[in-house]
Write a protein that holds these residues in place. Structure first.
Motif, mmCIF file in Angstrom:
data_model
loop_
_atom_site.group_PDB
_atom_site.id
_atom_site.type_symbol
_atom_site.label_atom_id
_atom_site.label_comp_id
_atom_site.label_asym_id
_atom_site.label_seq_id
_atom_site.Cartn_x
_atom_site.Cartn_y
_atom_site.Cartn_z
ATOM 1 N N GLY A 234 -39.626 36.795 -40.640
ATOM 2 C CA GLY A 234 -40.177 36.486 -40.476
ATOM 3 C C GLY A 234 -41.201 36.050 -40.897
ATOM 4 N N GLY A 235 -41.466 35.543 -41.915
ATOM 5 C CA GLY A 235 -42.756 34.592 -42.611
ATOM 6 C C GLY A 235 -44.022 35.122 -42.214
ATOM 7 N N ARG A 236 -45.133 33.559 -41.686
ATOM 8 C CA ARG A 236 -46.488 33.864 -41.638
ATOM 9 C C ARG A 236 -46.319 34.694 -39.635
ATOM 10 N NH1 ARG A 236 -47.077 29.434 -43.928
ATOM 11 N NH2 ARG A 236 -48.196 29.664 -45.493
ATOM 12 N N ASN A 237 -47.508 36.137 -39.963
ATOM 13 C CA ASN A 237 -47.623 36.351 -38.247
ATOM 14 C C ASN A 237 -45.857 37.355 -38.070
ATOM 15 O OD1 ASN A 237 -49.217 34.089 -38.513
ATOM 16 N ND2 ASN A 237 -49.809 36.497 -37.985
ATOM 17 N N GLY A 238 -45.053 37.706 -38.581
ATOM 18 C CA GLY A 238 -43.809 37.996 -38.490
ATOM 19 C C GLY A 238 -43.749 39.549 -37.544
ATOM 20 N N GLU A 239 -45.110 40.072 -37.625
ATOM 21 C CA GLU A 239 -45.094 41.374 -36.892
ATOM 22 C C GLU A 239 -44.289 42.218 -37.561
ATOM 23 O OE1 GLU A 239 -44.386 41.466 -32.628
ATOM 24 O OE2 GLU A 239 -45.910 39.519 -32.230
ATOM 25 N N PHE A 240 -43.518 43.169 -37.042
ATOM 26 C CA PHE A 240 -42.999 44.033 -37.880
ATOM 27 C C PHE A 240 -41.790 43.914 -37.913
ATOM 28 C CE2 PHE A 240 -47.328 45.885 -38.425
ATOM 29 C CZ PHE A 240 -46.894 46.300 -39.366
ATOM 30 N N ASP A 241 -40.860 43.860 -38.513
ATOM 31 C CA ASP A 241 -39.013 43.229 -38.787
ATOM 32 C C ASP A 241 -38.725 44.641 -39.610
ATOM 33 O OD1 ASP A 241 -40.215 40.952 -38.199
ATOM 34 O OD2 ASP A 241 -39.992 40.508 -39.730
ATOM 35 N N GLY A 242 -37.104 44.634 -38.704
ATOM 36 C CA GLY A 242 -36.275 46.651 -39.349
ATOM 37 C C GLY A 242 -35.927 46.428 -39.099
ATOM 38 N N GLN A 243 -34.694 46.967 -39.222
ATOM 39 C CA GLN A 243 -33.483 47.436 -38.709
ATOM 40 C C GLN A 243 -32.907 49.097 -40.005
ATOM 41 O OE1 GLN A 243 -30.117 45.842 -42.184
ATOM 42 N NE2 GLN A 243 -30.786 44.010 -40.796
ATOM 43 N N ALA A 244 -32.033 49.387 -38.493
ATOM 44 C CA ALA A 244 -31.561 50.575 -38.475
ATOM 45 C C ALA A 244 -29.744 51.153 -38.534
ATOM 46 C CB ALA A 244 -32.346 51.782 -37.753
ATOM 47 N N ALA A 245 -29.552 51.959 -39.309
ATOM 48 C CA ALA A 245 -28.245 51.716 -38.722
ATOM 49 C C ALA A 245 -27.582 53.089 -39.429
ATOM 50 C CB ALA A 245 -27.479 51.060 -40.583
ATOM 51 N N ALA A 246 -26.181 53.801 -38.902
ATOM 52 C CA ALA A 246 -26.308 55.086 -39.008
ATOM 53 C C ALA A 246 -24.537 54.774 -39.427
ATOM 54 C CB ALA A 246 -26.114 55.969 -37.732
ATOM 55 N N LYS A 247 -24.014 56.058 -40.098
ATOM 56 C CA LYS A 247 -22.787 55.991 -40.241
ATOM 57 C C LYS A 247 -22.274 57.329 -39.890
ATOM 58 C CE LYS A 247 -22.723 55.738 -45.522
ATOM 59 N NZ LYS A 247 -22.462 54.704 -46.319
ATOM 60 N N TYR A 248 -20.789 57.326 -39.539
ATOM 61 C CA TYR A 248 -20.051 58.531 -39.932
ATOM 62 C C TYR A 248 -19.001 59.031 -40.875
ATOM 63 C CZ TYR A 248 -17.739 62.878 -38.579
ATOM 64 O OH TYR A 248 -16.582 64.075 -38.100
ATOM 65 N N HIS A 249 -18.481 59.289 -41.349
ATOM 66 C CA HIS A 249 -16.875 59.818 -42.727
ATOM 67 C C HIS A 249 -16.984 60.787 -42.031
ATOM 68 C CE1 HIS A 249 -14.464 59.251 -46.124
ATOM 69 N NE2 HIS A 249 -14.198 60.581 -45.707
ATOM 70 N N VAL A 250 -15.488 60.853 -42.398
ATOM 71 C CA VAL A 250 -14.453 62.454 -41.439
ATOM 72 C C VAL A 250 -12.968 61.581 -42.688
ATOM 73 C CG1 VAL A 250 -13.100 61.431 -39.599
ATOM 74 C CG2 VAL A 250 -13.515 63.591 -40.815
ATOM 75 N N ASP A 251 -13.061 63.087 -42.703
ATOM 76 C CA ASP A 251 -11.628 62.424 -43.905
ATOM 77 C C ASP A 251 -10.320 64.041 -42.706
ATOM 78 O OD1 ASP A 251 -11.851 61.605 -46.452
ATOM 79 O OD2 ASP A 251 -12.707 63.414 -47.343
ATOM 80 N N PHE A 252 -9.194 64.040 -42.873
ATOM 81 C CA PHE A 252 -7.902 64.137 -42.085
ATOM 82 C C PHE A 252 -7.041 64.026 -42.325
ATOM 83 C CE2 PHE A 252 -9.324 61.009 -38.694
ATOM 84 C CZ PHE A 252 -8.251 60.525 -38.367
ATOM 85 N N ALA A 253 -5.498 64.926 -42.850
ATOM 86 C CA ALA A 253 -4.652 64.936 -41.995
ATOM 87 C C ALA A 253 -3.948 63.841 -43.197
ATOM 88 C CB ALA A 253 -3.830 64.451 -40.949
ATOM 89 N N GLY A 254 -5.011 63.479 -44.884
ATOM 90 C CA GLY A 254 -5.150 62.981 -45.413
ATOM 91 C C GLY A 254 -5.418 61.517 -45.232
ATOM 92 N N MET A 255 -5.607 61.444 -43.929
ATOM 93 C CA MET A 255 -6.758 60.082 -43.917
ATOM 94 C C MET A 255 -7.548 59.967 -43.693
ATOM 95 S SD MET A 255 -4.247 59.195 -40.518
ATOM 96 C CE MET A 255 -4.487 60.648 -39.542
#
Length: 424
Positions: free
Chosen positions: A209-230
């Motif tokens: 953002g630099g000067r006066n860039g206000e509020f910069d942000g980032q959001a992320a989510a993930k899901y992990h599952v194991d099944f049948a050897g995968m």
């Protein structure tokens, strides 16, 4: 004998403060040293070879922890980067302090990596990250913004707060907030008017953002599952980099990026993919220096081996996709991956559309748990580099500033590389 006793006493006096300060605190020295020989062959230009660490993988640092009781820990990290082939050792990396708990997760304050880099996709699905064969930047298949919000090598975010949740039933979340609305936050830390136009953090600085860039942000989510050897991983995220006041005067708007992707593993196979949709490019119109494989991504054409193939047009839209496959054969991992960047026509300069397609093949062989050798080949096809007349006028409408945008010159590129890496 007396001289030996005096020497031991002096050594003990010097060591005592260090030992005292370490009581109750666990300090770990860590790092990596990497060097690779790369031959870069541009269309219609002489081949260029060098032996160095142009992607700035090499680094050293301190990781500090203290057990506060009741499952709570204090953490800190101080890290610096270097280039083993040129003698450079001045690149700041992660520098933060924070708290963590097995129940609620981790929180960090300071200079951090973005979730798009090390949490949801990005470098987590690129086995050639921090090599000349990297997918981001010069590789042209992942956003590598110099604002630190993408997957770019040596990309970090200053003045930030980051939270990573604990994993609950396979779900986890990460969020980053950069309160960058202060007039004193200069993205280039040079004090120049030009710095205010920049979308943030040319190379190693990383102020979004630099000067006066206000509020910069980032959001992320993930899901992990194991099944049948995968194993299955699904991730997604949203990134926002607000245009500062000076950027708005020349028509730039808030940058928004949406990312989605996943990875599937079965025995020794792994398939992964990622898609990014970019609107009103700010940071995504640039690359970090390490992602562009040059000392200065704004002068990629004149710097030899550099290209910012993942960049959008200034203020323009576009999309990037990546796909990769890996097969582990004993201590060797075979890799094939590629993708495409499409920068749509438009933006503040009315630039023409541009496209970069690439593919990479190579292998990584582990000599031990800490030492590995790697090598491979990458080819990038660039359509309509449009690096001159279209992109040299940004800023002329504000305060008479003449500004040259990132260069995409030299067209298609073939890269051959072989390297060695040791972690400690």
């Amino acid at each position: 004998m007396k001289k030996k006793l005096i020497a031991l006493a002096a050594a003990g006096a010097l060591a005592a403060p260090v030992v005292a300060s370490a009581q109750g605190t666990n300090v770990t020295i860590f790092g990596r040293v990497q060097a690779e020989y790369s031959l870069v062959d541009f269309a219609s230009q002489p081949s260029q070879g060098s032996l160095q660490d142009n992607s700035r993988s090499s680094r050293w640092g301190l990781h500090i922890t203290e057990d506060l009781g009741n499952g709570l820990r204090a953490n800190a990290r101080l890290e610096m980067g270097l280039n083993a082939g040129s003698g450079s050792a001045t690149t700041p990396r992660e520098q933060w302090v924070g708290l963590s708990s097995n129940q609620w997760g981790d929180i960090k304050f300071g200079r951090v990596q973005s979730p798009f880099k090390d949490f949801a996709g990005g470098m987590t699905i690129d086995p050639f990250a921090y090599t000349t064969l990297q997918a981001n930047g010069a590789g042209g298949t992942m956003s590598a913004g110099a604002n630190g919000m993408g997957s770019g090598a040596n990309g970090f975010v200053n003045s930030a707060l980051r939270y990573d949740s604990a994993s609950i039933e396979g779900f986890s979340f990460s969020g980053l907030l950069m309160p960058g609305d202060a007039n004193t936050l200069d993205p280039l830390q040079t004090g120049s008017v030009l710095a205010s136009f920049q979308p943030g953090g040319l190379g190693s600085q990383g102020n979004t953002g630099g000067r006066n860039g206000e509020f910069d942000g980032q959001a992320a989510a993930k899901y992990h599952v194991d099944f049948a050897g995968m194993g299955l991983d699904i991730f997604g995220g949203y990134s926002r980099d607000n245009a500062n006041n000076l950027q708005r005067t020349i028509g730039l708007k808030t940058e928004e990026i949406w990312r989605v992707g996943g990875a599937w593993t079965w025995e020794n196979f792994k398939l992964s993919g990622q898609y990014e949709n970019i609107n009103n490019a700010l940071g995504s119109a640039t690359c970090t220096t390490a992602a562009a494989l040059v000392a200065n991504p704004l002068d990629a054409a004149g710097s030899g081996t550099g290209q910012c193939n993942s960049a959008m047009n200034w203020g323009g839209d576009g999309n990037i996709w990546f796909a990769g496959a890996q097969y582990k054969w004993g201590n060797t991992t075979l890799v094939a991956q590629g993708g495409m960047t499409k920068a749509h026509a438009g933006g503040v300069n009315g630039s023409a559309a541009r496209k970069a397609d690439s593919f990479t093949v190579g292998a990584i062989h582990n000599l031990s748990k800490r030492t590995s050798v790697f090598g491979g080949y990458q080819h990038v096809y660039v359509s309509n580099a449009n690096n001159t007349a279209d992109d040299n006028n940004l800023g002329s409408a504000a305060n008479g500033v003449s500004y040259a945008a990132p260069s995409y010159a030299t067209g298609s590129r073939a890269t051959y590389t072989v390297g060695i890496r040791h972690n400690f």
